[in-house]
Structure formats: C-alpha cells, structure tokens
Design a protein around this motif. Structure first.
Motif: not given
Length: 290
Positions: A116-122, A149-156
């Motif tokens: 949802d965080a990716f979908e609701q960036k605006n 401009v970006d949402i970066e999850p943990d690498e794992h």
C-alpha cells in the motif's frame, strides 16, 4: 570600494536585509543602493529567492513490520514580501524542513502495508506538502512541490520480494506450458482418432467393394456354368487368392514370413491331406500292376 562610496549591490533573484545600528530597516531589491555606513546603515545578509530543493531520507517501519527508507524531495523558496521573516525567524531552514518531513512520514507510513505504501506515494507526498505549507508559511517560505521519489525496503526484503515474484512468474509459465502441452495432446488425439476413423471408413469401403465383386463373380459364374453352387465358386475364389498370396511371398526375395495352419483342427487337416494323397497314389499304381 563599495563600502568607501557607501554603495551596495544586490544581485538578481536575491534580496538584501538592511539594518540601521543593528535593527531591521528595509529589504533591498536587486540593484545598487546607497548605504551611509557612517549613519549606522549596513547589510545584515542576503536571501536567495531562487527555487531550492532538499532531498530527505527517512527510515521508518510499515504496518507489516518492514523497515523502509523513504526518499522525499522538497522544492521550496523564500517569499520576497516575507523576506524579513525568512531571514530572522529561522536559523537553519533545511533542518527545520527535514524535521517536519520526518514527522509526517513516520506518522503516515506505519499505517500502511508495504504494498500500500508503494501504491499511495502520492497521498504521502500530499500529506507532507500540506504539513510543510502550513508550518513554513509562517516563516516566509513557500513549499512549491513535494515528491516521494523512492521507497527502499531492506535489501533482504527486496530479495525476498523478487524471489516471490520470480516464483509466481515461473508458476504461471509452468501452467501455460502445461496448458499448451495439453492442447497439443488433445489435438494429436483428435487427429489420431480422425485418422483411424477415416482409415476404418476406407477399409470398410474396400471390404464392401470386395464383397460386391465376389457377389457379382459368383452370380456370373453360376449363370455361365450350370450346376455350380455359390459355395463351389467361393471355394475356388479362396483357393485362387491363396495361391496368389503364396506367389507374392515367393516372389519377394527378402520375405521371411511363412503362413502355417494352426489351431486344434490343424493336425487333423494335415493328416487328412496326407491320407488322401497316399490313397490317390495307391489308386494310380494298381492299374499299372494289372
């Protein structure tokens, strides 16, 4: 040289803050201005009116306990009519904006799952912009635009998400491949069934033609040769076909097939044929002896 002549220059897209004996006096527009330093006039500092950008990286946690780094880009500028507030009321504008961005992001993102965080960036960007606009307008700044401009999850987490996505795509590909093979097998079976059906029709028509030909031959022979029965004609035809078959087998040099009578009555038939042959041979020898 400008101080000696009591003159000051202000560049384009910039305003200067004029003070008299340490007290705010005026905001100087771009151009050349007279500053009698002997009367306590001086320039306290300059304020840029150009659009500026601040990139903020904020680490927070989503509702499904995934740590992410949210990158926000804030575009802002000082207002010329509130230049004194922008110059005097904030000592570090960028730090102040960053604090508000942290506060809003860490209050909004934990209410959302990762997807949802990716979908609701605006929506997140709009919440940050509204909060900054309300807070920074009192200090003489305008928030032009706010972007997530970006949402970066943990690498794992990213690796796990990629593996899940890859597995889902492989499953879809396997299903599509199985479906294609199923269609091929169905079409092959349908073609085989159609081929056998047509072959059966051909064999049936061939046998029907043979039966029709035999019937015509039997009827014709019975008419032309009085006293013969249909069984006699049929036996003659079968004997003729038997000798034709034996002729074809003998004519083929590479043929290794030999037809031998088999079954419970085969021995009796062979014995009867031998006995008849011996009797016929004896009958031919007796007249010669007389």
């Amino acid at each position: 040289m400008g101080n000696l002549l009591c003159c000051a220059q202000v560049d384009q897209s910039t305003v200067a803050i004029k003070e008299t004996f340490g007290k705010f006096d005026d905001v100087l527009e771009p151009g050349c201005h007279f500053l009698p330093w002997c009367l306590g006039s001086q320039i306290a500092g300059y304020l840029s009116l150009r659009l500026q950008q601040l990139d903020v990286r904020c680490e927070t946690k989503t509702k499904d306990n995934v740590f992410v780094t949210v990158v926000a880009s804030i575009q802002y500028r000082a207002l010329a009519d509130k230049a004194s507030d922008a110059f005097y009321r904030l000592s570090n504008t960028r730090t102040q904006i960053q604090a508000y961005v942290f506060d809003v992001i860490r209050a909004s993102v934990p209410k959302l799952n990762l997807d949802d965080a990716f979908e609701q960036k605006n929506e997140i960007a709009k919440a940050v912009e509204d909060e900054l606009e309300k807070a920074m307008s009192a200090y003489g700044y305008e928030i032009v635009q706010t972007l997530i401009v970006d949402i970066e999850p943990d690498e794992h987490v990213k690796r796990a998400m990629n593996e899940i996505n890859a597995a889902a795509r492989l499953r879809v590909a396997a299903n599509e491949k199985a479906e294609a093979e199923k269609i091929i097998q169905i079409k092959r079976a349908e073609g085989d069934a159609e081929s056998k059906y047509l072959a059966g029709l051909g064999i049936a028509r061939q046998r029907q033609a043979i039966v029709d030909g035999l019937r015509d031959s039997v009827l014709g022979f019975s008419v032309n040769v009085p006293g013969t029965t249909a069984k006699d004609v049929l036996d003659m035809v079968l004997v003729t076909q038997y000798f034709d078959t034996m002729k074809e087998i003998g004519a083929t040099s590479k043929s290794s097939a030999v037809f031998i009578p088999h079954g419970p009555g085969a021995v009796r038939d062979v014995a009867e044929q031998i006995r008849n042959g011996l009797l016929q041979a004896s009958a031919h020898q007796q007249p010669n002896l007389l």
